[in-house]
Design a protein around this motif. Structure first.
Motif, short mmCIF file in Angstrom:
data_model
loop_
_atom_site.label_atom_id
_atom_site.label_comp_id
_atom_site.label_asym_id
_atom_site.label_seq_id
_atom_site.Cartn_x
_atom_site.Cartn_y
_atom_site.Cartn_z
N VAL A 15 0.82 -1.21 0.00
CA VAL A 15 0.00 0.00 0.00
C VAL A 15 0.85 1.27 0.00
CG1 VAL A 15 -1.94 -1.16 1.10
CG2 VAL A 15 -0.24 -0.02 2.54
N HIS A 16 2.18 1.12 -0.23
CA HIS A 16 3.02 2.30 -0.37
C HIS A 16 2.52 3.13 -1.54
CE1 HIS A 16 6.78 0.40 1.76
NE2 HIS A 16 5.78 0.66 2.58
N GLY A 72 -7.11 15.15 3.83
CA GLY A 72 -7.94 15.15 2.63
C GLY A 72 -7.32 14.42 1.47
N GLY A 73 -5.98 14.42 1.38
CA GLY A 73 -5.32 13.79 0.25
C GLY A 73 -5.45 12.30 0.23
N SER A 74 -5.71 11.68 1.37
CA SER A 74 -5.77 10.22 1.41
C SER A 74 -7.15 9.69 1.74
CB SER A 74 -4.78 9.67 2.45
OG SER A 74 -5.21 10.03 3.74
N GLN A 75 -8.09 10.59 2.03
CA GLN A 75 -9.38 10.14 2.52
C GLN A 75 -10.10 9.25 1.53
OE1 GLN A 75 -9.79 10.95 5.51
NE2 GLN A 75 -11.92 10.95 6.10
N LYS A 76 -10.13 9.64 0.26
CA LYS A 76 -10.84 8.88 -0.75
C LYS A 76 -10.23 7.51 -0.92
CE LYS A 76 -12.43 9.09 -5.54
NZ LYS A 76 -12.46 9.91 -6.77
N LEU A 95 7.96 3.72 7.11
CA LEU A 95 8.24 5.13 6.87
C LEU A 95 7.58 5.67 5.61
CD1 LEU A 95 11.95 5.61 8.03
CD2 LEU A 95 9.82 5.62 9.36
N PRO A 96 7.46 4.88 4.52
CA PRO A 96 6.75 5.41 3.34
C PRO A 96 5.27 5.66 3.57
CG PRO A 96 8.18 3.57 2.72
CD PRO A 96 8.11 3.58 4.22
N LEU A 97 4.72 5.16 4.66
CA LEU A 97 3.30 5.33 4.95
C LEU A 97 3.02 6.62 5.72
CD1 LEU A 97 2.56 1.68 6.17
CD2 LEU A 97 2.05 2.63 3.92
N GLY A 142 6.57 13.03 2.26
CA GLY A 142 6.45 11.66 1.77
C GLY A 142 5.07 11.41 1.23
N GLY A 143 4.05 11.82 2.00
CA GLY A 143 2.67 11.62 1.58
C GLY A 143 1.97 12.94 1.44
N PRO A 144 0.67 12.94 1.27
CA PRO A 144 -0.09 14.17 1.16
C PRO A 144 -0.01 14.96 2.46
CG PRO A 144 -1.55 12.27 1.38
CD PRO A 144 -0.17 11.75 1.19
N PRO A 145 -0.04 16.30 2.39
CA PRO A 145 0.16 17.12 3.59
C PRO A 145 -1.01 17.14 4.55
CG PRO A 145 -0.35 18.50 1.70
CD PRO A 145 -0.19 17.10 1.18
#
Length: 243
Positions: A134-135, A226-230, A159-161, A220-223
């Motif tokens: 799921v990275h 909201g960026g990961s909710q969907k 860490l990538p998560l 690394g991921g969305p700030p």
């Protein structure tokens, strides 16, 4: 009161005073979860029968005190969740956070899904997958793990998560400082981070829970959530490959 019989069907002890204080209004849910672990958890091989008499101190309270490190509204991903320790405990204790239980083995995810439904935990999601699968898809503010892997390997998965400023919270034993000293250079090469060893739950559990905390300092991921909710919602209970 426990019977002292360390075999399937051993009696689950009543919650000690520390558990009553720790879980508060969520104690009835914690008791139900403890009953599930002592019954289905043992029969399905998720915990050993010898753990039943010490479920509260060694497992439930030991995991629950980690909530001291998690602020309100955080998203938490529990890597290699197994029987739900510590992720499910944190989810039932803290309805204000969202917890994803990430586990690759089918028999474990079946137990977790049944437990989440039985306990009525609307803030807990089960995902059957390895962390590395799921990275780039799932992100969290905190990644938790307990008795999953040595720190270097665990960091590679975790860490990538994490979003920038997020932390891996790895529950470790007495050799935590030595393990961190050996792994810290490799961990920092994976992603810029700050590492420390902290002990939480003093006065609530004896010994206090030892946590290796790795806080990432690079994007690394969305700030934001909201960026990961969907993606997070779309992945609920998705079946992945077996480990």
């Amino acid at each position: 009161m426990t019977s002292g019989v360390e075999e399937p069907g051993a009696t689950l002890p009543a919650p000690p005073p520390q558990a009553v204080s720790m879980f508060g209004d969520t104690l009835p849910v914690a008791i139900r979860y403890a009953e599930l672990l002592a019954d289905d958890g043992v029969r399905r091989g998720l915990i050993g029968p010898r753990e039943v008499h010490r479920l509260w101190e060694r497992h439930l309270i030991n995991c629950a005190v980690v909530e001291e490190l998690i602020p309100a509204g955080a998203e938490v991903m529990d890597v290699g969740s197994g029987a739900g320790l510590p992720g499910l405990v944190l989810g039932l204790l803290r309805p204000d956070i969202h917890v994803t239980l990430l586990e690759p083995l089918l028999r474990r995810t079946v137990f977790l899904e049944e437990a989440v439904e039985s306990l009525g935990l609307s803030n807990v999601t089960v995902r059957r997958a390895r962390a590395e699968e799921v990275h780039g898809e799932l992100y969290a503010d905190f990644v938790t793990a307990r008795a999953v892997a040595p720190l270097t390997r665990l960091a590679g998965w975790s860490l990538p998560l994490l979003r920038k400023g997020g932390s891996l919270l790895a529950l470790k034993g007495e050799q935590a400082e030595a393990e961190l000293a050996e792994a810290e250079k490799d961990v920092s090469k994976m992603r810029p981070s700050v590492c420390d060893v902290i002990r939480v739950g003093r006065g609530k559990v004896d010994p206090a829970t030892t946590v290796v905390r790795v806080t990432v300092t690079s994007d690394g991921g969305p700030p934001s959530h909201g960026g990961s909710q969907k993606k997070r919602r779309g992945g609920k209970n998705k079946r992945g490959r077996k480990r």
